[in-house]
Design a protein around this motif. Structure first.
Motif, short mmCIF file in Angstrom:
data_model
loop_
_atom_site.label_atom_id
_atom_site.label_comp_id
_atom_site.label_asym_id
_atom_site.label_seq_id
_atom_site.Cartn_x
_atom_site.Cartn_y
_atom_site.Cartn_z
N GLU A 105 0.84 -1.19 0.00
CA GLU A 105 0.00 0.00 0.00
C GLU A 105 0.88 1.25 0.00
O GLU A 105 1.73 1.41 0.87
CB GLU A 105 -0.91 0.03 1.23
N ALA A 106 0.65 2.13 -0.96
CA ALA A 106 1.42 3.37 -1.05
C ALA A 106 0.68 4.50 -0.36
O ALA A 106 1.28 5.25 0.43
CB ALA A 106 1.68 3.74 -2.50
N VAL A 107 -0.61 4.67 -0.67
CA VAL A 107 -1.40 5.77 -0.11
C VAL A 107 -2.73 5.22 0.35
O VAL A 107 -3.41 4.48 -0.38
CB VAL A 107 -1.62 6.90 -1.13
N VAL A 108 -3.11 5.60 1.57
CA VAL A 108 -4.43 5.26 2.11
C VAL A 108 -5.16 6.57 2.38
O VAL A 108 -4.67 7.42 3.12
CB VAL A 108 -4.31 4.43 3.40
N GLN A 109 -6.33 6.71 1.76
CA GLN A 109 -7.14 7.91 1.97
C GLN A 109 -8.59 7.47 2.12
O GLN A 109 -9.27 7.20 1.13
CB GLN A 109 -6.98 8.87 0.79
N GLY A 110 -9.03 7.36 3.37
CA GLY A 110 -10.37 6.85 3.62
C GLY A 110 -10.47 5.42 3.13
O GLY A 110 -9.67 4.56 3.48
N ARG A 111 -11.46 5.17 2.26
CA ARG A 111 -11.63 3.82 1.71
C ARG A 111 -10.74 3.56 0.51
O ARG A 111 -10.67 2.42 0.02
CB ARG A 111 -13.09 3.62 1.32
N THR A 112 -10.09 4.59 0.01
CA THR A 112 -9.21 4.43 -1.16
C THR A 112 -7.85 3.92 -0.72
O THR A 112 -7.21 4.50 0.16
CB THR A 112 -9.04 5.77 -1.89
N ARG A 113 -7.43 2.82 -1.32
CA ARG A 113 -6.15 2.20 -0.98
C ARG A 113 -5.39 1.93 -2.27
O ARG A 113 -5.83 1.13 -3.08
CB ARG A 113 -6.35 0.93 -0.16
N VAL A 114 -4.28 2.62 -2.42
CA VAL A 114 -3.54 2.59 -3.69
C VAL A 114 -2.18 1.94 -3.48
O VAL A 114 -1.34 2.48 -2.75
CB VAL A 114 -3.35 4.02 -4.24
N PRO A 115 -1.94 0.77 -4.09
CA PRO A 115 -0.61 0.15 -3.98
C PRO A 115 0.42 0.90 -4.82
O PRO A 115 0.06 1.67 -5.72
CB PRO A 115 -0.84 -1.27 -4.51
N TYR A 116 1.69 0.64 -4.56
CA TYR A 116 2.75 1.37 -5.25
C TYR A 116 2.71 1.17 -6.77
O TYR A 116 3.00 2.10 -7.53
CB TYR A 116 4.12 0.97 -4.69
N GLY A 117 2.37 -0.03 -7.23
CA GLY A 117 2.28 -0.25 -8.67
C GLY A 117 1.25 0.66 -9.30
O GLY A 117 1.49 1.26 -10.36
#
Length: 538
Positions: A31-43
């Motif tokens: 996981e690169a960025v967590v913003q609320g329910r949004t979870r964005v992996p580094y790829g």
């Protein structure tokens, strides 16, 4: 010095887009960025940044163009900023506390061609305030009073006429292929500027410190190593992204180590507590007031804070009791202090893991590798340990200069490369630096030099004092005397007479404040520094 064995180095990454691509591959599923329910992996983050860079190319961004961003901490900030830098642009982060006129001034002086701006934040329409401040003029872009500005993008789903929405801006880059984006990134030389960081302006008109890709990567690889940041850390980024502490010790350092960024747009202690507990936050840098408010919160016990392992703070005043409480009450394994300024890439000295609590509380540590620190008198002659003077820095981290301001650059940096910081400090025998004040904040009481930060550090030891700032005020007999602005701890009945009497027992007479004013909070800029000009204005 190396941290995690799987990490690259600044020579490997060479540039910030090189770091982004490397992190997207190395930590693809982390996981690169967590913003609320949004979870964005580094790829996925890497792909989003490339899409942002493609949009910048489609909108005519050329290498060396300035691209500004005026928005709070968010995933979109990260993607927009890194996309612009990957297109070869020089990032100009704007302070979210700026008013429209202040933002317009920086945009005008930096010659920004592209602007990313938030919609409404904290009840203020940034677009409306900028329109009022920029006025009309010959420019053909969205703001006629800013002739260099060709494109403005609102980081939301709606935008006024002449502005792009974030979605439409990104869609404009769909005709630009990945090869073109990567070819542009490959053109970037490590010696090129990566950003222009405008100073907070507490001492006058902000000036833009020009920092390169190589300086940024080398400095924050060192920061990440000294702090012990590692893959899997969950990093709550409360420090504003427009500030070096938020962007470089936050976003850039996380990219280097595969740590998860959890951006928080506004400091609110209840939100911090909730985020730490919910997201199992392990890393929480910030000013001492952040950690103090966390420790003193009445509902602290209702939140599980056991995941916290690393705190990095920095200020002239870091009470020893705060370090001890972080370790004892919260079980934080590593508490470190550091010192830096925009003109030196944001980092000059830092404590080391294993330093004694007294060293961490009373100093900002030793010079980072590749730099030298000395303390000099008014004539520029070096001073020995224990003698206060102006702090000067030389090394890889010193800025290229102030943007389009040769005169200010010549005043700040000597011909042989020493940066005049304007800070007063003392070195000990081991090379640890203690910042005592800004040169401009020192006042003279009956012939004795009084340093407010030194007085503040002592006053901060009083059990009823939660926060304090001291300024010099005119006095008919002594010339100047100290006045303390004090935030009492909840439930305290401390009086001015009580505190003055206590001070007389704890410090030399000329340091004792002659006046005390109790306030609900101290005015601080986004970097956590007290805005003493506002206190003087009272």
């Amino acid at each position: 010095m190396r941290g995690d064995a799987e990490c690259g180095t600044w020579e490997t990454w060479r540039t910030i887009p090189g770091l982004v691509r490397w992190a997207a591959h190395r930590y693809a599923d982390v996981e690169a960025v967590v913003q609320g329910r949004t979870r964005v992996p580094y790829g996925d983050l890497g792909a989003r940044v490339e899409r942002s860079a493609a949009a910048c190319l489609a909108h005519g961004v050329r290498p060396g163009d300035r691209v500004a961003i005026w928005a709070p901490n968010s995933l979109d900030w990260v993607v927009a900023a890194l996309g612009a830098v990957s297109a070869g642009a020089v990032l100009v982060p704007l302070n979210t506390r700026f008013k429209g006129a202040e933002a317009a001034d920086v945009l005008r002086r930096s010659g920004a061609r592209l602007l990313f701006v938030t919609g409404t934040f904290l009840g203020t329409s940034y677009v409306a305030s900028l329109r009022r401040a920029a006025g009309t003029g010959p420019g053909q872009g969205p703001l006629g009073g800013l002739p260099a500005l060709e494109t403005a993008v609102v980081l939301s789903e709606d935008a006024p006429v002449g502005f792009h929405t974030w979605k439409d801006f990104l869609a404009g880059g769909e005709g630009v292929g990945p090869r073109e984006v990567r070819d542009r990134a490959a053109l970037i030389d490590p010696s090129w500027p990566s950003d222009i960081v405008f100073t907070s302006g507490t001492t006058g008109r902000p000036k833009g410190a020009v920092i390169t890709h190589a300086q940024t990567l080398r400095a924050y690889e060192i920061w990440a190593d000294l702090a012990g940041l590692r893959r899997g850390d969950r990093y709550l980024v409360v420090n504003p992204f427009f500030h070096t502490f938020g962007y470089k010790a936050g976003v850039i350092a996380c990219l280097m180590r595969g740590a998860t960024m959890i951006p928080q747009p506004v400091f609110n202690v209840d939100t911090v507590l909730a985020n730490v507990a919910k997201e199992r936050v392990s890393v929480l840098p910030g000013p001492p007031t952040l950690h103090q408010s966390l420790l003193d919160h009445p509902s602290r016990a209702a939140h599980d804070l056991s995941s916290l392992r690393l705190v990095v703070t920095g200020a002239a005043v870091v009470p020893l009791r705060l370090v001890e409480r972080l370790r004892g009450e919260l079980g934080v394994g590593t508490v470190l202090t550091a010192y830096g300024l925009s003109e030196a890439s944001g980092i000059v000295t830092m404590c080391r893991r294993g330093d004694e609590p007294s060293v961490i509380a009373s100093t900002s540590g030793r010079a980072i590798p590749g730099t030298r620190v000395r303390v000099v008198d008014a004539a520029g002659a070096p001073l020995g340990p224990g003698v206060p003077g102006e702090v000067m820095v030389r090394g890889f981290n010193v800025m290229r200069g102030y943007h389009e301001d040769e005169a200010a650059t010549a005043r700040a940096v000597t011909e042989d490369g020493w940066l005049r910081t304007g800070d007063v400090g003392v070195l000990d025998e081991s090379g640890n630096l203690r910042i005592t004040d800004r040169i401009k904040d020192m006042f003279i009481v009956g012939g004795f030099n009084a340093y407010p930060a030194e007085i503040e550090q002592t006053l901060g030891l009083h059990p009823d004092v939660a926060d304090v700032a001291v300024i010099g005020v005119p006095d008919a007999r002594l010339g100047e005397v100290g006045k303390a602005f004090v935030v009492r701890r909840p439930g305290s009945r401390l009086t001015a007479d009580d505190l003055i009497a206590w001070s007389r027992r704890e410090m030399a007479n000329y340091k004792v404040p002659r006046g005390v004013e109790f306030v609900a909070r101290l005015p601080r800029n986004a970097g956590g520094k007290v805005v003493k000009g506002e206190l003087r204005g009272r």
